[in-house]
Motif scaffolding. Structure first.
Motif, PDB file in Angstrom:
ATOM      1  N   ALA A 534       0.818  -1.215   0.000  1.00  0.00           N
ATOM      2  CA  ALA A 534       0.000   0.000   0.000  1.00  0.00           C
ATOM      3  C   ALA A 534       0.850   1.262   0.000  1.00  0.00           C
ATOM      4  CB  ALA A 534      -0.937  -0.005   1.211  1.00  0.00           C
ATOM      5  N   VAL A 535       2.033   1.223   0.604  1.00  0.00           N
ATOM      6  CA  VAL A 535       2.882   2.414   0.656  1.00  0.00           C
ATOM      7  C   VAL A 535       3.848   2.478  -0.516  1.00  0.00           C
ATOM      8  CG1 VAL A 535       2.708   2.608   3.150  1.00  0.00           C
ATOM      9  CG2 VAL A 535       4.572   1.274   2.149  1.00  0.00           C
ATOM     10  N   GLY A 536       3.734   1.540  -1.471  1.00  0.00           N
ATOM     11  CA  GLY A 536       4.505   1.681  -2.696  1.00  0.00           C
ATOM     12  C   GLY A 536       5.528   0.624  -2.981  1.00  0.00           C
ATOM     13  N   ALA A 537       5.600  -0.458  -2.196  1.00  0.00           N
ATOM     14  CA  ALA A 537       6.536  -1.535  -2.532  1.00  0.00           C
ATOM     15  C   ALA A 537       6.170  -2.128  -3.884  1.00  0.00           C
ATOM     16  CB  ALA A 537       6.507  -2.616  -1.447  1.00  0.00           C
ATOM     17  N   ASP A 538       7.167  -2.473  -4.674  1.00  0.00           N
ATOM     18  CA  ASP A 538       6.949  -2.934  -6.048  1.00  0.00           C
ATOM     19  C   ASP A 538       6.997  -4.458  -6.085  1.00  0.00           C
ATOM     20  OD1 ASP A 538       6.723  -3.285  -8.718  1.00  0.00           O
ATOM     21  OD2 ASP A 538       8.658  -2.408  -9.267  1.00  0.00           O
ATOM     22  N   PRO A 539       5.855  -5.143  -6.321  1.00  0.00           N
ATOM     23  CA  PRO A 539       5.877  -6.615  -6.374  1.00  0.00           C
ATOM     24  C   PRO A 539       6.533  -7.155  -7.636  1.00  0.00           C
ATOM     25  CG  PRO A 539       3.692  -5.811  -6.923  1.00  0.00           C
ATOM     26  CD  PRO A 539       4.498  -4.604  -6.526  1.00  0.00           C
ATOM     27  N   CYS A 540       6.778  -6.296  -8.640  1.00  0.00           N
ATOM     28  CA  CYS A 540       7.406  -6.735  -9.890  1.00  0.00           C
ATOM     29  C   CYS A 540       8.900  -6.433  -9.932  1.00  0.00           C
ATOM     30  CB  CYS A 540       6.709  -6.087 -11.083  1.00  0.00           C
ATOM     31  SG  CYS A 540       4.981  -6.563 -11.282  1.00  0.00           S
ATOM     32  N   ALA A 541       9.458  -5.860  -8.860  1.00  0.00           N
ATOM     33  CA  ALA A 541      10.890  -5.547  -8.845  1.00  0.00           C
ATOM     34  C   ALA A 541      11.712  -6.835  -8.912  1.00  0.00           C
ATOM     35  CB  ALA A 541      11.241  -4.761  -7.587  1.00  0.00           C
ATOM     36  N   GLU A 542      12.794  -6.811  -9.688  1.00  0.00           N
ATOM     37  CA  GLU A 542      13.640  -7.988  -9.885  1.00  0.00           C
ATOM     38  C   GLU A 542      14.953  -7.816  -9.130  1.00  0.00           C
ATOM     39  OE1 GLU A 542      14.211  -8.626 -14.058  1.00  0.00           O
ATOM     40  OE2 GLU A 542      12.254  -7.743 -14.544  1.00  0.00           O
ATOM     41  N   ASP A 543      15.464  -8.938  -8.626  1.00  0.00           N
ATOM     42  CA  ASP A 543      16.806  -8.905  -8.056  1.00  0.00           C
ATOM     43  C   ASP A 543      17.832  -9.184  -9.158  1.00  0.00           C
ATOM     44  OD1 ASP A 543      16.647 -11.597  -8.540  1.00  0.00           O
ATOM     45  OD2 ASP A 543      16.681 -12.219  -6.448  1.00  0.00           O
ATOM     46  N   LEU A 544      19.070  -9.386  -8.797  1.00  0.00           N
ATOM     47  CA  LEU A 544      20.114  -9.565  -9.800  1.00  0.00           C
ATOM     48  C   LEU A 544      19.932 -10.849 -10.603  1.00  0.00           C
ATOM     49  CD1 LEU A 544      23.255  -8.393  -7.791  1.00  0.00           C
ATOM     50  CD2 LEU A 544      21.736  -7.062  -9.270  1.00  0.00           C
ATOM     51  N   LYS A 545      19.153 -11.801 -10.121  1.00  0.00           N
ATOM     52  CA  LYS A 545      18.879 -13.039 -10.853  1.00  0.00           C
ATOM     53  C   LYS A 545      17.540 -13.009 -11.566  1.00  0.00           C
ATOM     54  CE  LYS A 545      21.615 -15.947  -7.723  1.00  0.00           C
ATOM     55  NZ  LYS A 545      21.595 -17.126  -6.830  1.00  0.00           N
ATOM     56  N   GLY A 546      16.867 -11.852 -11.538  1.00  0.00           N
ATOM     57  CA  GLY A 546      15.577 -11.742 -12.211  1.00  0.00           C
ATOM     58  C   GLY A 546      14.410 -12.294 -11.436  1.00  0.00           C
ATOM     59  N   LEU A 547      14.605 -12.622 -10.156  1.00  0.00           N
ATOM     60  CA  LEU A 547      13.537 -13.166  -9.318  1.00  0.00           C
ATOM     61  C   LEU A 547      12.733 -12.034  -8.699  1.00  0.00           C
ATOM     62  CD1 LEU A 547      15.562 -15.955  -7.476  1.00  0.00           C
ATOM     63  CD2 LEU A 547      13.856 -16.324  -9.260  1.00  0.00           C
ATOM     64  N   THR A 548      11.412 -12.150  -8.722  1.00  0.00           N
ATOM     65  CA  THR A 548      10.533 -11.180  -8.086  1.00  0.00           C
ATOM     66  C   THR A 548      10.147 -11.664  -6.689  1.00  0.00           C
ATOM     67  OG1 THR A 548       8.520 -12.191  -8.978  1.00  0.00           O
ATOM     68  CG2 THR A 548       9.622 -10.539 -10.356  1.00  0.00           C
ATOM     69  N   ALA A 549       9.390 -10.834  -5.976  1.00  0.00           N
ATOM     70  CA  ALA A 549       8.947 -11.219  -4.630  1.00  0.00           C
ATOM     71  C   ALA A 549       8.082 -12.470  -4.674  1.00  0.00           C
ATOM     72  CB  ALA A 549       8.184 -10.064  -3.983  1.00  0.00           C
ATOM     73  N   LEU A 550       7.259 -12.619  -5.720  1.00  0.00           N
ATOM     74  CA  LEU A 550       6.415 -13.816  -5.837  1.00  0.00           C
ATOM     75  C   LEU A 550       7.273 -15.054  -6.058  1.00  0.00           C
ATOM     76  CD1 LEU A 550       3.571 -14.892  -5.857  1.00  0.00           C
ATOM     77  CD2 LEU A 550       3.385 -14.319  -8.277  1.00  0.00           C
ATOM     78  N   HIS A 551       8.336 -14.953  -6.868  1.00  0.00           N
ATOM     79  CA  HIS A 551       9.276 -16.066  -7.017  1.00  0.00           C
ATOM     80  C   HIS A 551       9.857 -16.471  -5.663  1.00  0.00           C
ATOM     81  CE1 HIS A 551       9.506 -14.936 -11.358  1.00  0.00           C
ATOM     82  NE2 HIS A 551       9.785 -16.197 -11.522  1.00  0.00           N
ATOM     83  N   HIS A 552      10.358 -15.487  -4.920  1.00  0.00           N
ATOM     84  CA  HIS A 552      11.014 -15.783  -3.638  1.00  0.00           C
ATOM     85  C   HIS A 552      10.045 -16.457  -2.675  1.00  0.00           C
ATOM     86  CE1 HIS A 552      15.036 -14.012  -3.943  1.00  0.00           C
ATOM     87  NE2 HIS A 552      14.502 -13.083  -4.719  1.00  0.00           N
TER      88      HIS A 552
END
Length: 672
Positions: A534-552
């Motif tokens: 709600a405060v703006g965290a991005d669920p589509c942001a990727e880490d250096l391996k291309g993994l998103t929060a949903l992947h993790h």
């Protein structure tokens, strides 16, 4: 009338009673025939008692909830949904996310209201079909808004990156000429021009404002991370040259450095993915030039200050801050950890609040791994520290050196229960008295906080406070507290209302201006995930391996993921079709099929946007339907077939030794 038998006589008598006019039994004064009575009593009578159709879960009389009644303009669910619709109409992504989170919080309060009256809990759904339909409509529009915003932001990022790569120009007309197409695309790659030294006109580079505004819009909607990294690198370079030029100027140096510091601070807040490098060092030099401060040179109390923060000694920390003027943001020279990160790792809410009150940098990072205090609070799931940091405007999109943001740190766990000490929240209702039976054991004179503790330790739905002034702040004074258990919907007698039919009729209501109630609301197991989104965290942001929060979450959480967490991520706009570029090479949709999670597959098919690609491939090249069939997940395979999936594979047709046709088995080559 001629009767042909006893059957015709009985039928004629029944019709006469059915058409006979009678007064409404609820004393609204309406004259009804028998055939109109059921419809009138259920939907039209102003004295009927019904659930609020807007979904807040309260019971009201018909005249209060019908068109023109008193309740619709003040219904909390109606107001929350109106805020969502207003945000959609204004195409405001940030406001939309905050308003949608408020709608789901109001849904939990509606469930608590049902329980307070002793009625059946409807579960994690909205109270009425109309409310459910309205929410699904605004969620669909919200996902479309996010898609449009990301597309527009990507185009804007491409343009501003190209303009920034061309350099600020020297102020001449030739330098302001728009570039050609070939030069435009050539500048998309970082070149040696970015490493040039500063020039006098860098202090007023025209590209700074477009870069800042574009990155601000991009981080709100979660635009393409690769373009954002490139734009942030360009912005850091432009800001670094601006600071260097300001420090080198001889004309109005103080004002120039002060303005450059303002731009640098704004850039540091906006940039979340790229490492600022040596920009903080330039900011430190600029601060010394403008403020003439000596905080960073105080080595005598530095060691004692950090040790006091580690030990949780608040009194010593206060003394060092007040008497020795210790810097609350200075990092530990031995470990490179800022004081606020130490307090957040320990879950010390009081120490975090003290450091923030004294000006500690809420986004200060460790020099070793790039983690901030919000990273560590989410890692340990100390929600009270998380809430404090977010209230002080901590950035929920900052990434550490592995590309992990606080949302990734939070979702790498099971969400079987809410965070510790946050299983319940309290909803204050002015001019309301809870309708359930009074619990004599816990009632009496006490403070508000003591009443909360007493209500949490027993089977109550909340408590009511007598003579609590509406609108007043909570205090430590004692009030008359009445704890209530689950009860019927109309258990509180209000006042007598005389009617023309029966002056002894009573109107029952839980509205009483002399009381203020505090309703106990059970939090969703993934309430902290929803708060971050709600405060703006991005669920589509990727880490250096291309993994998103949903992947993790799906890869690390026990059991292959939690339904509440996945639902919250999907509401925030998580992409189930994104394939990582690391060792897994899988999409979240393929991962839930591999783990045979029927509930998560069903949830993604219903709630994900964009919809899941039901014909996507597993890492070994197997299609989704074949994967489910091979694993023996028949129910998942049936769901995929209903969604339009087909069993297909890549194939080759060899004609001789050199001619090879590659084709999709869904579209085999046709003989000509």
């Amino acid at each position: 009338m001629e009767h042909n038998g006893i059957g015709d006589f009985i039928e004629t008598a029944r019709c006469a009673v059915f058409l006979e006019h009678r007064r409404c039994p609820r004393h609204c004064g309406a004259l009804l025939t028998g055939k109109e009575a059921a419809r009138h009593l259920a939907n039209e009578c102003p004295n009927r008692e019904d659930i609020c159709p807007y979904g807040c879960g309260d019971r009201f009389f018909g005249y209060e909830i019908d068109d023109g009644g008193e309740h619709p303009p003040v219904c909390p669910m109606n107001l929350a949904l109106a805020s969502v619709e207003a945000a959609l109409e204004a195409s405001a992504v940030k406001e939309y996310r905050l308003a949608l989170e408020n709608v789901y919080a109001e849904r939990d309060r509606a469930r608590a209201r049902f329980k307070s009256r002793g009625e059946r809990d409807p579960g994690p759904v909205f109270a009425t079909p109309d409310c459910q339909k309205r929410v699904r409509g605004v969620e669909a529009e919200g996902l479309n808004l996010l898609t449009r915003a990301r597309r527009a932001s990507k185009e804007r990022l491409q343009w501003v990156i190209a303009m920034a790569a061309l350099g600020p120009g020297d102020g001449t007309a030739a330098s302001q000429v728009p570039p050609g197409a070939a030069r435009y695309w050539d500048t998309m790659d970082v070149s040696k021009e970015f490493t040039r030294s500063s020039r006098p006109w860098d202090m007023s580079a025209p590209i700074l404002d477009p870069l800042l505004q574009t990155l601000q819009d991009a981080r709100i909607c979660g635009a393409d991370s690769k373009l954002r990294r490139k734009a942030e690198a360009l912005l850091f370079m432009a800001v670094r040259r601006c600071l260097q030029a300001a420090l080198a100027t001889e004309v109005d140096r103080g004002d120039a450095v002060r303005e450059s510091l303002r731009i640098a601070d704004e850039a540091m807040k906006i940039c979340e993915l790229e490492d600022p490098g040596d920009l903080p060092d330039f900011c430190a030099l600029a601060e010394k030039e403008v403020l003439r401060t000596t905080l960073r040179s105080l080595e005598s109390t530095c060691k004692e200050f950090h040790q006091a923060v580690k030990d949780g000694d608040i009194e010593l920390v206060k003394w060092l801050l007040d008497r020795e003027k210790a810097n609350p943001s200075i990092t530990d020279p031995e470990t490179g950890i800022p004081p606020l990160v130490m307090a957040a790792k320990a879950g010390d809410v009081a120490m975090c609040e003290l450091l923030l009150d004294r000006g500690a940098d809420v986004d200060a990072r460790c020099s070793s791994d790039g983690t901030s205090s919000l990273h560590w609070a989410c890692h340990s799931r100390t929600f009270r520290v998380v809430r404090l940091l977010l209230e002080r405007r901590a950035n929920p999109r900052l990434q550490d050196k592995r590309g992990h943001d606080p949302l990734v740190k939070l979702v790498r766990r099971a969400f079987l229960n809410p965070a510790d000490a946050c299983a319940l929240s309290w909803h204050r209702q002015e001019s309301h008295l809870l309708a359930g039976p009074k619990l004599e054991a816990g009632s009496g004179f006490m403070t508000i906080e003591a009443a909360k503790v007493a209500a949490e330790s027993c089977d109550s739905v909340g408590f009511s406070v007598h003579a609590f002034v509406p609108g007043a702040e909570w205090s430590d004074e004692c009030f008359h507290i009445s704890l209530h258990g689950p009860g019927c919907a109309s258990a509180v007698q209000a006042s007598k209302v005389e009617t023309e039919d029966d002056p002894s009729d009573l109107v029952w209501s839980h509205v009483d201006p002399a009381w203020t109630s505090f309703l106990k609301v059970k939090n969703d197991p993934a309430h902290d995930v929803s708060t971050l989104l709600a405060v703006g965290a991005d669920p589509c942001a990727e880490d250096l391996k291309g993994l998103t929060a949903l992947h993790h979450h799906l890869l690390t959480a026990p059991g292959g993921g939690c339904l509440a967490c996945v639902s919250a991520l999907l509401r925030g706009g998580a992409d189930v079709n994104h394939r990582d570029n690391g060792s897994h090479q899988a999409t979240p949709f393929i991962i839930v099929i591999q783990s045979k999670r029927t509930d998560l597959v069903s949830l993604m098919l219903k709630a994900a946007w964009p919809p899941p690609d039901v014909d996507c491939k597993a890492p070994d090249g197997t299609c989704a339907l074949a994967l489910a069939t091979n694993l023996g997940a028949r129910e998942i395979a049936d769901m995929l077939r209903k969604a339009g999936a087909s069993d297909w594979a890549d194939a080759e047709l060899r004609l001789g030794s050199r001619t090879i046709f590659s084709y999709d088995t869904r579209k085999p080559p046709v003989n000509n």
